[in-house]
Design a protein around this motif. Structure first.
Motif, PDB file in Angstrom:
ATOM      1  N   PHE A 121      43.581  44.597  33.177  1.00 27.22           N
ATOM      2  CA  PHE A 121      43.027  45.649  32.322  1.00 27.22           C
ATOM      3  C   PHE A 121      42.243  46.558  33.240  1.00 27.22           C
ATOM      4  CE2 PHE A 121      43.309  42.155  29.157  1.00 27.22           C
ATOM      5  CZ  PHE A 121      44.161  42.782  28.262  1.00 27.22           C
ATOM      6  N   VAL A 181      43.179  40.039  34.970  1.00 28.55           N
ATOM      7  CA  VAL A 181      42.755  38.986  34.055  1.00 28.55           C
ATOM      8  C   VAL A 181      43.632  37.745  34.198  1.00 28.55           C
ATOM      9  CG1 VAL A 181      42.474  38.430  31.619  1.00 28.55           C
ATOM     10  CG2 VAL A 181      41.774  40.660  32.459  1.00 28.55           C
ATOM     11  N   PRO A 229      36.442  28.312  30.583  1.00 32.67           N
ATOM     12  CA  PRO A 229      35.265  29.070  30.150  1.00 32.67           C
ATOM     13  C   PRO A 229      35.657  30.395  29.510  1.00 32.67           C
ATOM     14  CG  PRO A 229      35.415  29.009  32.546  1.00 32.67           C
ATOM     15  CD  PRO A 229      36.476  28.111  32.033  1.00 32.67           C
ATOM     16  N   SER A 230      34.732  30.952  28.781  1.00 28.44           N
ATOM     17  CA  SER A 230      34.948  32.244  28.136  1.00 28.44           C
ATOM     18  C   SER A 230      35.224  33.315  29.183  1.00 28.44           C
ATOM     19  CB  SER A 230      33.696  32.577  27.321  1.00 28.44           C
ATOM     20  OG  SER A 230      33.767  33.894  26.899  1.00 28.44           O
ATOM     21  N   GLY A 231      36.201  34.156  28.901  1.00 28.04           N
ATOM     22  CA  GLY A 231      36.526  35.233  29.827  1.00 28.04           C
ATOM     23  C   GLY A 231      37.517  34.838  30.904  1.00 28.04           C
ATOM     24  N   SER A 232      38.043  33.618  30.823  1.00 30.70           N
ATOM     25  CA  SER A 232      38.938  33.167  31.896  1.00 30.70           C
ATOM     26  C   SER A 232      40.372  33.646  31.688  1.00 30.70           C
ATOM     27  CB  SER A 232      38.900  31.640  32.012  1.00 30.70           C
ATOM     28  OG  SER A 232      39.199  31.036  30.773  1.00 30.70           O
ATOM     29  N   GLY A 233      40.645  34.278  30.551  1.00 35.01           N
ATOM     30  CA  GLY A 233      41.979  34.860  30.345  1.00 35.01           C
ATOM     31  C   GLY A 233      42.852  34.064  29.379  1.00 35.01           C
ATOM     32  N   LYS A 234      42.267  33.142  28.641  1.00 30.42           N
ATOM     33  CA  LYS A 234      43.063  32.286  27.752  1.00 30.42           C
ATOM     34  C   LYS A 234      43.712  33.085  26.625  1.00 30.42           C
ATOM     35  CE  LYS A 234      39.447  29.793  26.672  1.00 30.42           C
ATOM     36  NZ  LYS A 234      38.412  30.594  27.359  1.00 30.42           N
ATOM     37  N   SER A 235      42.911  33.933  25.969  1.00 31.62           N
ATOM     38  CA  SER A 235      43.474  34.740  24.878  1.00 31.62           C
ATOM     39  C   SER A 235      44.545  35.682  25.411  1.00 31.62           C
ATOM     40  CB  SER A 235      42.383  35.568  24.195  1.00 31.62           C
ATOM     41  OG  SER A 235      41.427  34.726  23.616  1.00 31.62           O
ATOM     42  N   THR A 236      44.274  36.282  26.542  1.00 28.13           N
ATOM     43  CA  THR A 236      45.245  37.201  27.136  1.00 28.13           C
ATOM     44  C   THR A 236      46.553  36.476  27.423  1.00 28.13           C
ATOM     45  OG1 THR A 236      43.403  38.405  28.112  1.00 28.13           O
ATOM     46  CG2 THR A 236      45.588  38.853  29.004  1.00 28.13           C
ATOM     47  N   GLU A 260      50.456  41.684  24.433  1.00 27.24           N
ATOM     48  CA  GLU A 260      50.085  42.395  25.649  1.00 27.24           C
ATOM     49  C   GLU A 260      51.304  42.434  26.552  1.00 27.24           C
ATOM     50  OE1 GLU A 260      47.347  43.868  26.107  1.00 27.24           O
ATOM     51  OE2 GLU A 260      45.832  42.809  24.902  1.00 27.24           O
TER      52      GLU A 260
HETATM   53  N1  LIG Z   1      42.113  44.869  25.735  1.00 27.82           N
HETATM   54  C1  LIG Z   1      41.301  44.620  26.788  1.00 27.82           C
HETATM   55  N2  LIG Z   1      40.841  45.635  27.533  1.00 27.82           N
HETATM   56  C2  LIG Z   1      40.039  45.412  28.587  1.00 27.82           C
HETATM   57  N3  LIG Z   1      39.629  44.194  28.971  1.00 27.82           N
HETATM   58  C3  LIG Z   1      40.045  43.131  28.272  1.00 27.82           C
HETATM   59  C4  LIG Z   1      40.897  43.292  27.135  1.00 27.82           C
HETATM   60  N4  LIG Z   1      41.156  42.061  26.626  1.00 27.82           N
HETATM   61  C5  LIG Z   1      40.491  41.189  27.410  1.00 27.82           C
HETATM   62  N5  LIG Z   1      39.823  41.814  28.410  1.00 27.82           N
HETATM   63  C6  LIG Z   1      39.023  41.177  29.451  1.00 27.82           C
HETATM   64  O1  LIG Z   1      39.822  40.196  30.061  1.00 27.82           O
HETATM   65  C7  LIG Z   1      39.063  39.048  30.386  1.00 27.82           C
HETATM   66  C8  LIG Z   1      39.703  37.823  29.781  1.00 27.82           C
HETATM   67  O2  LIG Z   1      39.620  37.913  28.385  1.00 27.82           O
HETATM   68  P1  LIG Z   1      40.233  36.830  27.406  1.00 27.82           P
HETATM   69  O3  LIG Z   1      41.670  36.657  27.695  1.00 27.82           O
HETATM   70  O4  LIG Z   1      39.858  37.208  26.045  1.00 27.82           O
HETATM   71  O5  LIG Z   1      39.439  35.520  27.862  1.00 27.82           O
HETATM   72  P2  LIG Z   1      39.165  34.191  27.055  1.00 27.82           P
HETATM   73  O6  LIG Z   1      40.052  34.167  25.847  1.00 27.82           O
HETATM   74  O7  LIG Z   1      39.483  33.117  28.034  1.00 27.82           O
HETATM   75  O8  LIG Z   1      37.730  34.187  26.702  1.00 27.82           O
HETATM   76  C9  LIG Z   1      37.659  39.308  29.866  1.00 27.82           C
HETATM   77  O9  LIG Z   1      36.866  39.708  30.964  1.00 27.82           O
HETATM   78  C10 LIG Z   1      37.837  40.432  28.900  1.00 27.82           C
HETATM   79  O10 LIG Z   1      36.698  41.245  28.875  1.00 27.82           O
END
Ligand SMILES: Nc1ncnc2c1ncn2[C@@H]1O[C@H](COP(=O)(O)OP(=O)(O)O)[C@@H](O)[C@H]1O
Ligand SMILES: [Mg+2]
Lengths: 246, 260
Positions: free
Chosen positions: B19, B24, B43-50, B59
């Motif tokens: 991003f 990520v 941990p939070s922010g590690s890219g799991k949701s992405t 995405e």
């Molecule tokens: N649409 C987006 N635009 C910019 N940054 C994003 C977006 N989605 C996620 N991020 C960033 O990508 C990183 C990983 O996010 P995410 O996959 O949600 O992590 P997790 O689910 O592990 O907490 C975070 O730093 C988040 O801020």
């Protein structure tokens, strides 16, 4: 105290005369059809505005920029007098479009620019998670818009749309300039020949007030039915009966 | 209805996603077999949701490939060059992958039944009667047979999430993705949702669950994937991961979360 020289009997005699009722009917047609087409245009341009295609987004922006940025009166004159002159070869302009049709066209295209912004705001008020969930289920963008996003956007779209309709009822008087015999032109023709300005303006204003009052009551009803609070108990049921085949 | 071609149901090959300037996902390679339950921790922010969102192409990946049922997701291979697939084709793949979100994302203008029927009718083309039967059955399965006509606003968080699971199940997906399905719930409501997820796992559903519920991960998952900073740091069966994590990062992570 000198009495106000107003002939109330004359007003009463003419308020429901055929010529006035025709004008009222014309005003209603202009407003309702103009508004309906304006909503349609606004929805299409709003969808273009939130699409991923830069060309569509640009077209939508240009449309809003032009038609919100110039006076409606100028646009009406433009469609009726200027464009046919500048572009005589285009058949619809060759005296084929009546003043009434041109008036509706002008009102609708102008209204569409305002409705574009209203519908766009409505679409963008819906939680992006809704589109995500819809797409994750295999819906295309278009299907998700129609089934999921727009029904929810209505909440935000309806109140300002009611205001637009009330404005439209009054703005429709501008097409008197291209000789559409709506309420104001009827009054104008009458006071020009009788010189009873006050009486005829009271008749016209009285009818505008009646129309806008009906519009306001309708708006109030719509807002309470579909626009008001969130989707609490009961509210949802009414939503369902609005759009779905259920 | 099993895939005649052997091989994993899902495969990711060196997936990268950025991003803006932040990368990520930094080269994710993993595969999931039919019937497998995988828990993703980190941990939070590690890219799991992405990562989950790249699997069903919510995405776009920047490089690398995602293969579902052996076929490329989101792209077409035009002589070695990848071009994005038409929307309808992507939608067809998504229809076979269920997704459950942290914040439920139920459709507030539809009843529980309406939420669950929507995609079977409008995406799969089922008749309303068929879809209603199917929807009622899956809602029954998640314990909400008595809530068919309730709107989301009339349901508790746990009930809403179970409707969301039912909504995904009604599409009869081959893979279910859960993104912290219980994180937004009050503690006393977590159990009912985890119970549904456990039942699904026991019934043989292929699942990838991002979760902070270590108990669930330990008991229901066959494999743990531990992510940090956009990289899979460690991949192991739960018994091994929780008793003897191989990496220092995983040990640190486990110290901070409650162990199962
Ligand atoms: N649409 C987006 N635009 C910019 N940054 C994003 C977006 N989605 C996620 N991020 C960033 O990508 C990183 C990983 O996010 P995410 O996959 O949600 O992590 P997790 O689910 O592990 O907490 C975070 O730093 C988040 O801020
Ligand atoms: Mg997340």
């Amino acid at each position: 105290m000198p009495a106000l020289a107003v002939d109330w009997t004359y007003i009463a005699q003419n308020f429901f005369s055929e010529i006035v009722l025709r004008g009222v009917w014309m005003t209603l047609q202009l407003s309702v059809i103009g508004m309906a087409l304006g909503i349609l245009l606004g929805t299409l341009f709003a969808l273009a505005r939130v699409s991923r295609q830069p060309v569509l987004r640009g077209a939508s922006l240009g449309y809003i920029w032009f038609f919100r940025g110039t006076p409606l009166l100028v646009q009406i004159v433009f469609w009726y007098f200027a464009l046919p002159q500048a572009w005589p070869s285009w058949a619809p302009w060759n005296g084929q479009l009546s003043p009434f049709q041109t008036g509706i066209l002008a009102l609708a295209i102008n209204e569409g620019a305002y409705m574009t912004e209203i519908v766009r705001a409505g679409i963008q008020s819906v939680d992006p998670g809704q589109m995500e969930a819809a797409r994750a289920l295999g819906m295309t963008h278009r299907l998700a818009m129609r089934r999921i996003i727009l029904p929810q956007a209505l909440r935000v779209i309806i109140p300002p749309t009611g205001n637009e309709f009330i404005a439209m009822l009054k703005n429709s008087s501008l097409v008197s300039l291209i000789s559409v015999r709506e309420l104001f032109l009827v009054a104008k023709l009458q006071y020009s020949s009788t010189l009873l300005y006050f009486e005829w303006l009271i008749i016209a204003s009285g009818w505008y007030l009646i129309l806008t009052t009906i519009g306001s009551v309708f708006q109030f009803w719509l807002e309470h039915r579909y626009g008001a609070a969130s989707f609490g108990p009961g509210a949802g049921r009414r939503w369902l009966s609005f759009g779905a085949k259920e | 209805m099993t895939d005649p071609a052997p091989g994993p149901l899902l495969q990711l090959e060196d997936v990268h996603k950025r991003f803006g300037r932040t990368e990520v996902l930094r080269g994710i390679t993993m595969s999931v077999a039919e019937g497998e339950v995988v828990a993703i921790l980190g941990p939070s922010g590690s890219g799991k949701s992405t990562l989950l969102r790249c699997i069903n192409h919510l995405e776009r990946v920047d490089s690398g490939r995602v293969l579902f049922e052996g076929r490329l997701v989101g792209y077409r291979d035009k002589g070695g060059r990848l071009v994005e697939a038409p929307e309808a084709e992507i939608a067809r793949v998504r229809a076979r992958i269920g997704m459950v979100f942290q914040r439920f994302n139920l459709f507030p203008h539809l009843t529980a039944l309406g939420n669950v029927m929507e995609a079977p009718v409008h995406v799969l083309g089922l008749s309303r009667d068929e879809a209603r039967q199917r929807a009622a059955a899956v809602l029954e399965r998640v314990g909400l047979g008595s809530k068919l006509d309730a709107y989301p606003a009339q349901l508790s968080g746990g009930q809403q999430q179970r409707v969301a699971i039912a909504r995904a199940l009604a599409m009869q997906p081959r893979l279910m993705l859960f993104d912290e399905a219980t994180s937004a719930l009050d503690p006393e409501l977590v159990g009912e949702v985890l119970a549904v997820m456990r039942d699904l796992a026991a019934a043989g559903m292929t699942m990838i669950a991002v979760t902070h519920e270590m108990g669930f991960a330990a008991e229901a998952a066959r494999r743990i994937i531990f992510m940090d900073e956009g990289v899979i740091q460690e991949e192991a069966p739960p018994a091994q991961f929780f008793s003897a994590p191989a990496t220092e990062r995983a040990r640190q992570f486990l110290r901070r979360v409650s162990r199962p």
